[in-house]
Scaffold this motif. Structure first.
Motif, PDB file in Angstrom:
ATOM      1  N   LEU A 130      -7.671  -6.737   0.716  1.00  0.00           N
ATOM      2  CA  LEU A 130      -6.220  -6.796   0.835  1.00  0.00           C
ATOM      3  C   LEU A 130      -5.683  -7.719  -0.244  1.00  0.00           C
ATOM      4  N   ASN A 131      -4.807  -7.200  -1.079  1.00  0.00           N
ATOM      5  CA  ASN A 131      -4.139  -8.001  -2.103  1.00  0.00           C
ATOM      6  C   ASN A 131      -2.715  -8.262  -1.626  1.00  0.00           C
ATOM      7  N   TYR A 132      -2.451  -9.495  -1.160  1.00  0.00           N
ATOM      8  CA  TYR A 132      -1.116  -9.834  -0.640  1.00  0.00           C
ATOM      9  C   TYR A 132      -0.396 -10.706  -1.647  1.00  0.00           C
ATOM     10  N   GLN A 133       0.760 -10.248  -2.097  1.00  0.00           N
ATOM     11  CA  GLN A 133       1.574 -11.006  -3.035  1.00  0.00           C
ATOM     12  C   GLN A 133       2.725 -11.656  -2.284  1.00  0.00           C
ATOM     13  N   PRO A 134       2.770 -12.999  -2.188  1.00  0.00           N
ATOM     14  CA  PRO A 134       3.857 -13.690  -1.478  1.00  0.00           C
ATOM     15  C   PRO A 134       5.112 -13.769  -2.337  1.00  0.00           C
ATOM     16  N   SER A 135       5.727 -12.615  -2.558  1.00  0.00           N
ATOM     17  CA  SER A 135       6.831 -12.476  -3.502  1.00  0.00           C
ATOM     18  C   SER A 135       8.196 -12.747  -2.888  1.00  0.00           C
ATOM     19  N   GLY A 136       8.254 -12.976  -1.578  1.00  0.00           N
ATOM     20  CA  GLY A 136       9.524 -13.144  -0.883  1.00  0.00           C
ATOM     21  C   GLY A 136       9.867 -11.885  -0.101  1.00  0.00           C
ATOM     22  N   SER A 137      10.619 -12.057   0.976  1.00  0.00           N
ATOM     23  CA  SER A 137      10.902 -10.939   1.876  1.00  0.00           C
ATOM     24  C   SER A 137      11.639  -9.797   1.186  1.00  0.00           C
ATOM     25  N   GLY A 138      12.661 -10.134   0.390  1.00  0.00           N
ATOM     26  CA  GLY A 138      13.440  -9.097  -0.273  1.00  0.00           C
ATOM     27  C   GLY A 138      12.592  -8.264  -1.214  1.00  0.00           C
ATOM     28  N   ALA A 139      11.771  -8.937  -2.018  1.00  0.00           N
ATOM     29  CA  ALA A 139      10.913  -8.222  -2.961  1.00  0.00           C
ATOM     30  C   ALA A 139       9.849  -7.418  -2.228  1.00  0.00           C
ATOM     31  N   GLY A 140       9.349  -7.947  -1.117  1.00  0.00           N
ATOM     32  CA  GLY A 140       8.338  -7.232  -0.355  1.00  0.00           C
ATOM     33  C   GLY A 140       8.868  -5.938   0.239  1.00  0.00           C
ATOM     34  N   ILE A 141      10.065  -5.986   0.812  1.00  0.00           N
ATOM     35  CA  ILE A 141      10.657  -4.773   1.380  1.00  0.00           C
ATOM     36  C   ILE A 141      10.935  -3.757   0.282  1.00  0.00           C
ATOM     37  N   GLN A 142      11.398  -4.216  -0.871  1.00  0.00           N
ATOM     38  CA  GLN A 142      11.641  -3.308  -1.982  1.00  0.00           C
ATOM     39  C   GLN A 142      10.343  -2.630  -2.433  1.00  0.00           C
ATOM     40  N   ALA A 143       9.265  -3.420  -2.528  1.00  0.00           N
ATOM     41  CA  ALA A 143       7.974  -2.852  -2.914  1.00  0.00           C
ATOM     42  C   ALA A 143       7.497  -1.834  -1.874  1.00  0.00           C
ATOM     43  N   PHE A 144       7.765  -2.126  -0.608  1.00  0.00           N
ATOM     44  CA  PHE A 144       7.369  -1.210   0.463  1.00  0.00           C
ATOM     45  C   PHE A 144       8.138   0.103   0.369  1.00  0.00           C
ATOM     46  N   THR A 145       9.449   0.027   0.246  1.00  0.00           N
ATOM     47  CA  THR A 145      10.260   1.244   0.209  1.00  0.00           C
ATOM     48  C   THR A 145       9.987   2.068  -1.043  1.00  0.00           C
ATOM     49  N   GLN A 146       9.512   1.422  -2.106  1.00  0.00           N
ATOM     50  CA  GLN A 146       9.174   2.141  -3.345  1.00  0.00           C
ATOM     51  C   GLN A 146       7.739   2.659  -3.344  1.00  0.00           C
ATOM     52  N   GLY A 147       7.020   2.430  -2.252  1.00  0.00           N
ATOM     53  CA  GLY A 147       5.677   2.964  -2.121  1.00  0.00           C
ATOM     54  C   GLY A 147       4.609   2.201  -2.862  1.00  0.00           C
ATOM     55  N   GLN A 148       4.895   0.951  -3.248  1.00  0.00           N
ATOM     56  CA  GLN A 148       3.937   0.159  -4.012  1.00  0.00           C
ATOM     57  C   GLN A 148       2.963  -0.598  -3.112  1.00  0.00           C
ATOM     58  N   VAL A 149       3.310  -0.792  -1.851  1.00  0.00           N
ATOM     59  CA  VAL A 149       2.459  -1.534  -0.931  1.00  0.00           C
ATOM     60  C   VAL A 149       2.355  -0.782   0.388  1.00  0.00           C
ATOM     61  N   ALA A 150       1.282  -1.061   1.127  1.00  0.00           N
ATOM     62  CA  ALA A 150       1.058  -0.371   2.401  1.00  0.00           C
ATOM     63  C   ALA A 150       1.870  -0.967   3.537  1.00  0.00           C
ATOM     64  N   PHE A 151       2.123  -2.258   3.478  1.00  0.00           N
ATOM     65  CA  PHE A 151       3.019  -2.893   4.443  1.00  0.00           C
ATOM     66  C   PHE A 151       3.660  -4.103   3.778  1.00  0.00           C
TER      67      PHE A 151
END
Length: 367
Positions: free
Chosen positions: A77-98
Protein backbone atom coordinates in the motif's frame (compact mmCIF):
# COMPACT_ATOMS: atom_id res chain seq x y z
CA UNK A 1 5.79 8.10 17.54
CA UNK A 2 4.93 5.97 20.51
CA UNK A 3 5.01 2.18 20.32
CA UNK A 4 2.61 0.44 22.69
CA UNK A 5 2.71 -3.03 24.10
CA UNK A 6 0.17 -4.16 21.50
CA UNK A 7 2.72 -3.57 18.77
CA UNK A 8 5.46 -5.36 20.69
CA UNK A 9 3.20 -8.35 21.15
CA UNK A 10 2.79 -8.55 17.40
CA UNK A 11 6.49 -8.94 16.92
CA UNK A 12 7.90 -5.50 16.27
CA UNK A 13 7.69 -3.04 13.46
CA UNK A 14 10.57 -3.94 11.15
CA UNK A 15 9.34 -6.59 8.72
CA UNK A 16 10.39 -8.11 5.43
CA UNK A 17 8.26 -7.20 2.45
CA UNK A 18 6.75 -4.36 4.45
CA UNK A 19 3.62 -2.62 3.37
CA UNK A 20 5.07 0.73 2.37
CA UNK A 21 3.71 4.16 3.15
CA UNK A 22 5.27 6.68 0.81
CA UNK A 23 4.70 9.85 -1.12
CA UNK A 24 4.33 7.78 -4.26
CA UNK A 25 3.95 9.67 -7.50
CA UNK A 26 2.79 6.72 -9.58
CA UNK A 27 -0.73 6.65 -10.94
CA UNK A 28 -0.52 2.94 -11.68
CA UNK A 29 -3.07 1.67 -9.19
CA UNK A 30 -3.84 -1.72 -10.66
CA UNK A 31 -3.59 -4.55 -8.16
CA UNK A 32 -1.82 -7.76 -9.09
CA UNK A 33 -2.23 -11.44 -8.30
CA UNK A 34 -4.97 -11.09 -5.69
CA UNK A 35 -5.41 -13.96 -3.25
CA UNK A 36 -7.33 -14.28 -0.03
CA UNK A 37 -5.25 -16.49 2.20
CA UNK A 38 -5.97 -16.75 5.95
CA UNK A 39 -2.95 -15.48 7.89
CA UNK A 40 -3.71 -15.61 11.58
CA UNK A 41 -6.45 -13.11 12.33
CA UNK A 42 -6.18 -11.28 8.97
CA UNK A 43 -7.57 -12.47 5.64
CA UNK A 44 -4.76 -11.27 3.39
CA UNK A 45 -5.03 -9.90 -0.14
CA UNK A 46 -1.96 -9.73 -2.37
CA UNK A 47 -1.98 -6.52 -4.38
CA UNK A 48 -0.20 -3.25 -4.98
CA UNK A 49 -2.58 -0.39 -4.22
CA UNK A 50 -2.30 3.40 -4.02
CA UNK A 51 -4.24 5.55 -1.55
CA UNK A 52 -3.98 9.20 -0.55
CA UNK A 53 -5.54 11.91 1.55
CA UNK A 54 -5.74 12.96 5.18
CA UNK A 55 -2.42 13.72 6.83
CA UNK A 56 -4.30 13.54 10.14
CA UNK A 57 -4.47 9.76 9.86
CA UNK A 58 -0.91 9.29 8.55
CA UNK A 59 0.48 7.98 11.85
CA UNK A 60 -2.41 5.52 12.18
CA UNK A 61 -1.95 4.29 8.60
CA UNK A 62 1.76 3.79 9.28
CA UNK A 63 1.08 1.52 12.25
CA UNK A 64 -1.67 -0.40 10.50
CA UNK A 65 0.38 -1.00 7.37
CA UNK A 66 3.37 -2.30 9.33
CA UNK A 67 1.23 -4.81 11.21
CA UNK A 68 -0.70 -5.83 8.10
CA UNK A 69 2.59 -6.43 6.26
CA UNK A 70 3.78 -8.74 9.02
CA UNK A 71 0.83 -10.98 8.28
CA UNK A 72 0.51 -10.47 4.53
CA UNK A 73 3.65 -10.89 2.43
CA UNK A 74 3.27 -9.42 -1.05
CA UNK A 75 0.80 -6.73 -0.03
CA UNK A 76 1.85 -3.19 -0.92
CA UNK A 77 0.00 0.00 0.00
CA UNK A 78 1.44 3.35 -1.07
CA UNK A 79 -0.33 6.03 1.02
CA UNK A 80 0.39 9.66 0.21
CA UNK A 81 -0.62 12.02 3.08
CA UNK A 82 -1.47 14.79 0.63
CA UNK A 83 -4.41 16.28 2.56
CA UNK A 84 -8.11 15.48 2.45
CA UNK A 85 -8.95 17.68 -0.53
CA UNK A 86 -6.16 16.28 -2.68
CA UNK A 87 -6.99 12.73 -1.61
CA UNK A 88 -10.64 13.00 -2.63
CA UNK A 89 -9.61 14.54 -5.95
CA UNK A 90 -7.18 11.67 -6.58
CA UNK A 91 -9.94 9.20 -5.70
CA UNK A 92 -12.55 10.72 -8.00
CA UNK A 93 -9.98 10.84 -10.83
CA UNK A 94 -9.28 7.13 -10.41
CA UNK A 95 -5.68 7.54 -9.27
CA UNK A 96 -6.13 5.79 -5.91
CA UNK A 97 -8.19 2.87 -4.62
CA UNK A 98 -9.43 4.72 -1.55
CA UNK A 99 -9.00 8.13 0.04
CA UNK A 100 -8.59 9.34 3.60
CA UNK A 101 -10.64 12.40 4.51
CA UNK A 102 -11.22 14.31 7.73
CA UNK A 103 -14.77 15.09 6.65
CA UNK A 104 -17.46 13.19 4.78
CA UNK A 105 -17.97 13.77 1.08
CA UNK A 106 -19.67 17.05 0.26
CA UNK A 107 -22.76 16.94 -1.98
CA UNK A 108 -20.75 18.30 -4.91
CA UNK A 109 -18.19 15.51 -4.45
CA UNK A 110 -20.71 12.66 -4.35
CA UNK A 111 -21.49 12.70 -8.08
CA UNK A 112 -17.84 12.49 -9.12
CA UNK A 113 -17.24 9.76 -6.56
CA UNK A 114 -20.19 7.74 -7.86
CA UNK A 115 -18.79 7.96 -11.38
CA UNK A 116 -15.42 6.77 -10.09
CA UNK A 117 -17.17 3.78 -8.52
CA UNK A 118 -18.75 2.82 -11.88
CA UNK A 119 -22.18 3.82 -10.64
CA UNK A 120 -21.76 2.28 -7.19
CA UNK A 121 -21.90 4.33 -4.01
CA UNK A 122 -18.81 5.85 -2.45
CA UNK A 123 -19.04 5.15 1.28
CA UNK A 124 -17.86 7.35 4.13
CA UNK A 125 -16.34 4.89 6.61
CA UNK A 126 -15.18 6.42 9.93
CA UNK A 127 -11.92 4.79 10.99
CA UNK A 128 -10.01 7.11 13.32
CA UNK A 129 -11.07 9.58 16.01
CA UNK A 130 -8.49 12.35 15.65
CA UNK A 131 -8.81 14.88 18.46
CA UNK A 132 -7.82 18.37 17.32
CA UNK A 133 -5.43 20.03 19.75
CA UNK A 134 -5.19 23.79 20.21
CA UNK A 135 -1.41 24.10 20.39
CA UNK A 136 0.60 27.09 21.54
CA UNK A 137 4.14 28.32 22.06
CA UNK A 138 4.14 31.17 24.55
CA UNK A 139 7.22 32.10 26.55
CA UNK A 140 6.76 31.38 30.25
CA UNK A 141 3.33 29.75 29.82
CA UNK A 142 2.99 26.00 30.33
CA UNK A 143 -0.78 25.69 30.45
CA UNK A 144 -3.78 27.54 29.05
CA UNK A 145 -7.52 27.14 29.25
CA UNK A 146 -9.64 28.73 26.56
CA UNK A 147 -13.32 29.11 25.76
CA UNK A 148 -14.64 28.79 22.18
CA UNK A 149 -15.15 32.55 21.83
CA UNK A 150 -11.61 33.28 23.00
CA UNK A 151 -10.20 30.75 20.53
CA UNK A 152 -12.25 32.33 17.74
CA UNK A 153 -11.08 35.83 18.65
CA UNK A 154 -7.44 34.73 18.73
CA UNK A 155 -7.61 33.07 15.31
CA UNK A 156 -9.62 35.90 13.72
CA UNK A 157 -7.16 38.55 14.91
CA UNK A 158 -9.61 40.33 17.22
CA UNK A 159 -7.44 39.52 20.24
CA UNK A 160 -3.92 40.62 19.35
CA UNK A 161 -1.74 40.16 22.46
CA UNK A 162 -1.29 37.24 24.82
CA UNK A 163 -1.92 39.36 27.92
CA UNK A 164 -5.30 40.51 26.61
CA UNK A 165 -7.84 40.77 29.47
CA UNK A 166 -10.03 38.11 27.88
CA UNK A 167 -7.27 35.51 28.03
CA UNK A 168 -6.10 36.72 31.44
CA UNK A 169 -9.57 36.29 32.91
CA UNK A 170 -9.64 32.63 31.88
CA UNK A 171 -6.07 32.07 33.09
CA UNK A 172 -5.67 34.00 36.37
CA UNK A 173 -2.57 32.06 37.43
CA UNK A 174 -0.67 32.37 34.15
CA UNK A 175 2.07 34.94 33.58
CA UNK A 176 0.97 36.07 30.16
CA UNK A 177 3.51 38.12 28.19
CA UNK A 178 2.73 41.36 26.36
CA UNK A 179 3.63 39.83 23.00
CA UNK A 180 1.65 39.46 19.76
CA UNK A 181 -0.52 36.42 19.11
CA UNK A 182 0.60 34.73 15.90
CA UNK A 183 -2.09 32.39 14.53
CA UNK A 184 -0.88 29.58 12.26
CA UNK A 185 -3.36 27.87 9.95
CA UNK A 186 -3.30 25.12 7.33
CA UNK A 187 -2.47 26.70 3.97
CA UNK A 188 -3.58 23.65 1.98
CA UNK A 189 -7.14 22.35 1.78
CA UNK A 190 -7.65 20.28 4.88
CA UNK A 191 -10.36 18.27 6.56
CA UNK A 192 -8.80 19.34 9.86
CA UNK A 193 -9.53 22.95 8.92
CA UNK A 194 -13.05 21.97 7.87
CA UNK A 195 -13.68 20.41 11.28
CA UNK A 196 -11.99 23.20 13.23
CA UNK A 197 -13.98 25.94 11.46
CA UNK A 198 -17.16 23.88 11.91
CA UNK A 199 -16.40 23.77 15.63
CA UNK A 200 -15.84 27.53 15.80
CA UNK A 201 -19.06 28.31 13.94
CA UNK A 202 -21.08 25.92 16.09
CA UNK A 203 -19.72 27.07 19.44
CA UNK A 204 -18.90 30.77 18.89
CA UNK A 205 -21.14 32.02 16.05
CA UNK A 206 -20.94 35.66 17.14
CA UNK A 207 -17.15 35.65 17.21
CA UNK A 208 -16.59 33.41 14.18
CA UNK A 209 -18.55 34.66 11.18
CA UNK A 210 -17.07 32.48 8.43
CA UNK A 211 -18.63 29.34 7.03
CA UNK A 212 -16.89 26.00 7.63
CA UNK A 213 -14.42 25.25 4.87
CA UNK A 214 -11.46 23.06 3.98
CA UNK A 215 -9.58 26.22 2.98
CA UNK A 216 -8.81 28.59 5.88
CA UNK A 217 -11.20 31.56 5.52
CA UNK A 218 -9.79 34.24 7.85
CA UNK A 219 -7.02 36.69 6.95
CA UNK A 220 -5.13 36.87 10.24
CA UNK A 221 -2.02 34.78 10.78
CA UNK A 222 0.32 32.75 8.61
CA UNK A 223 -0.29 29.54 6.69
CA UNK A 224 1.75 26.35 6.73
CA UNK A 225 1.33 23.26 4.58
CA UNK A 226 0.04 20.03 6.06
CA UNK A 227 0.18 18.96 9.69
CA UNK A 228 3.96 18.62 9.67
CA UNK A 229 4.33 22.21 8.50
CA UNK A 230 1.97 23.53 11.16
CA UNK A 231 3.72 21.72 14.00
CA UNK A 232 7.15 22.87 12.80
CA UNK A 233 5.98 26.48 12.56
CA UNK A 234 4.56 26.48 16.10
CA UNK A 235 7.48 24.61 17.60
CA UNK A 236 9.99 27.08 16.17
CA UNK A 237 8.07 30.35 16.60
CA UNK A 238 7.28 31.89 20.02
CA UNK A 239 3.89 33.56 20.29
CA UNK A 240 2.11 31.12 17.98
CA UNK A 241 -1.20 29.34 18.35
CA UNK A 242 -2.62 26.76 15.97
CA UNK A 243 -4.71 23.62 15.60
CA UNK A 244 -3.42 20.16 14.78
CA UNK A 245 -4.26 16.52 15.43
CA UNK A 246 -3.34 15.22 18.88
CA UNK A 247 -0.89 12.69 17.43
CA UNK A 248 1.21 15.49 15.98
CA UNK A 249 1.04 17.54 19.17
CA UNK A 250 2.23 14.57 21.21
CA UNK A 251 5.00 13.46 18.87
CA UNK A 252 6.37 17.02 18.75
CA UNK A 253 6.02 17.68 22.52
CA UNK A 254 3.81 20.71 21.94
CA UNK A 255 1.70 22.31 24.65
CA UNK A 256 -2.06 21.90 24.31
CA UNK A 257 -4.81 24.06 25.78
CA UNK A 258 -7.73 22.89 27.88
CA UNK A 259 -10.93 23.76 26.02
CA UNK A 260 -14.26 24.72 27.55
CA UNK A 261 -17.05 22.33 26.53
CA UNK A 262 -20.83 22.72 26.47
CA UNK A 263 -21.04 21.64 30.11
CA UNK A 264 -18.85 24.60 31.11
CA UNK A 265 -15.79 22.47 31.91
CA UNK A 266 -12.27 23.26 30.76
CA UNK A 267 -11.26 19.82 29.55
CA UNK A 268 -7.80 18.47 28.83
CA UNK A 269 -7.26 16.58 25.61
CA UNK A 270 -6.95 12.81 26.05
CA UNK A 271 -8.07 9.79 24.07
CA UNK A 272 -10.81 9.18 26.63
CA UNK A 273 -12.14 12.75 26.62
CA UNK A 274 -12.19 12.75 22.80
CA UNK A 275 -14.08 9.44 22.62
CA UNK A 276 -16.73 10.87 24.93
CA UNK A 277 -17.41 13.63 22.42
CA UNK A 278 -17.94 11.16 19.55
CA UNK A 279 -20.32 8.98 21.58
CA UNK A 280 -23.08 11.50 20.94
CA UNK A 281 -22.49 11.73 17.18
CA UNK A 282 -25.43 10.93 14.92
CA UNK A 283 -25.10 8.68 11.88
CA UNK A 284 -26.53 10.74 9.03
CA UNK A 285 -25.47 8.47 6.17
CA UNK A 286 -27.94 6.05 4.64
CA UNK A 287 -27.53 2.38 3.81
CA UNK A 288 -23.90 1.39 4.32
CA UNK A 289 -22.71 4.99 4.42
CA UNK A 290 -21.60 5.96 7.95
CA UNK A 291 -21.22 9.74 7.68
CA UNK A 292 -21.46 11.31 11.16
CA UNK A 293 -22.81 14.57 12.53
CA UNK A 294 -20.63 15.53 15.51
CA UNK A 295 -22.10 17.67 18.27
CA UNK A 296 -19.38 20.23 19.00
CA UNK A 297 -21.56 21.74 21.73
CA UNK A 298 -21.74 18.47 23.64
CA UNK A 299 -22.59 18.69 27.34
CA UNK A 300 -21.23 15.22 28.02
CA UNK A 301 -19.21 15.50 31.26
CA UNK A 302 -15.49 15.20 30.63
CA UNK A 303 -15.83 15.46 26.84
CA UNK A 304 -13.18 17.30 24.84
CA UNK A 305 -15.24 19.07 22.17
CA UNK A 306 -12.86 19.58 19.22
CA UNK A 307 -12.72 16.23 17.48
CA UNK A 308 -12.64 15.05 13.93
CA UNK A 309 -13.37 11.64 12.54
CA UNK A 310 -11.14 10.51 9.71
CA UNK A 311 -13.03 8.59 7.06
CA UNK A 312 -11.84 6.14 4.47
CA UNK A 313 -13.71 6.95 1.26
CA UNK A 314 -14.20 3.65 -0.53
CA UNK A 315 -16.35 2.27 -3.36
CA UNK A 316 -19.12 -0.02 -2.16
CA UNK A 317 -18.62 -1.74 -5.51
CA UNK A 318 -17.09 -0.84 -8.86
CA UNK A 319 -13.34 -1.20 -8.26
CA UNK A 320 -11.22 -3.69 -10.24
CA UNK A 321 -11.33 -7.04 -8.46
CA UNK A 322 -7.75 -6.92 -7.20
CA UNK A 323 -8.16 -3.46 -5.69
CA UNK A 324 -11.57 -4.29 -4.22
CA UNK A 325 -10.21 -7.39 -2.47
CA UNK A 326 -7.29 -5.46 -0.99
CA UNK A 327 -9.38 -2.53 0.21
CA UNK A 328 -11.90 -4.84 1.88
CA UNK A 329 -9.15 -6.90 3.53
CA UNK A 330 -7.19 -3.89 4.79
CA UNK A 331 -10.24 -2.01 6.11
CA UNK A 332 -11.51 -5.19 7.76
CA UNK A 333 -8.29 -5.19 9.76
CA UNK A 334 -8.29 -1.44 10.58
CA UNK A 335 -11.89 -1.63 11.81
CA UNK A 336 -11.26 -4.77 13.87
CA UNK A 337 -10.83 -4.73 17.63
CA UNK A 338 -7.10 -5.30 17.21
CA UNK A 339 -6.80 -2.50 14.65
CA UNK A 340 -8.61 -0.02 16.87
CA UNK A 341 -6.63 -0.92 19.99
CA UNK A 342 -3.39 0.52 18.68
CA UNK A 343 -4.84 4.01 18.21
CA UNK A 344 -4.56 5.11 21.85
CA UNK A 345 -0.83 4.42 21.78
CA UNK A 346 -0.18 6.85 18.94
CA UNK A 347 -2.22 9.95 19.74
CA UNK A 348 -5.68 8.95 18.53
CA UNK A 349 -8.88 7.61 20.05
CA UNK A 350 -10.77 4.46 18.99
CA UNK A 351 -14.25 4.60 17.53
CA UNK A 352 -17.07 4.18 20.09
CA UNK A 353 -18.57 0.71 19.99
CA UNK A 354 -21.89 1.89 18.54
CA UNK A 355 -20.15 3.48 15.53
CA UNK A 356 -17.57 0.71 15.12
CA UNK A 357 -20.25 -1.98 14.80
CA UNK A 358 -21.87 -0.08 11.94
CA UNK A 359 -18.51 0.45 10.20
CA UNK A 360 -17.64 -3.25 10.46
CA UNK A 361 -20.95 -4.15 8.81
CA UNK A 362 -20.37 -1.66 5.99
CA UNK A 363 -16.85 -2.92 5.33
CA UNK A 364 -18.20 -6.46 5.15
CA UNK A 365 -20.56 -5.31 2.39
CA UNK A 366 -17.74 -4.04 0.15
CA UNK A 367 -17.41 -6.01 -3.08
Amino acid sequence: MKNGSRLAALGGLVVAGALTLSACGSDNNQGTNTANVPKGDIDCAKATVNAAGSSAQKNAIEEWTKIYAQKCAGANLNYQPSGSGAGIQAFTQGQVAFAGSDSALKPEEVTAAKQRCQGGNALNLPMVVGPVAVIFNVDGVDSLQLSPATIADAFSGKIKNWNDPTIAKENPDAKLPNTPIKPVYRADESGTTDNFTSYLQATAPKAWTWEPAKKWPAKAGQGANKSDGVTAQVKNTPGTISYVEMSYAESNDLKTAKVKNGAGEYTALTADSASKAVQGAKIVGTGNDVALDIDYTTKEPGAYPIVLVTYEIACEKGLPAEQAAFVKSFLTYTSSADGQKILTNIGYAPLPASVLTKVQGSVKALS
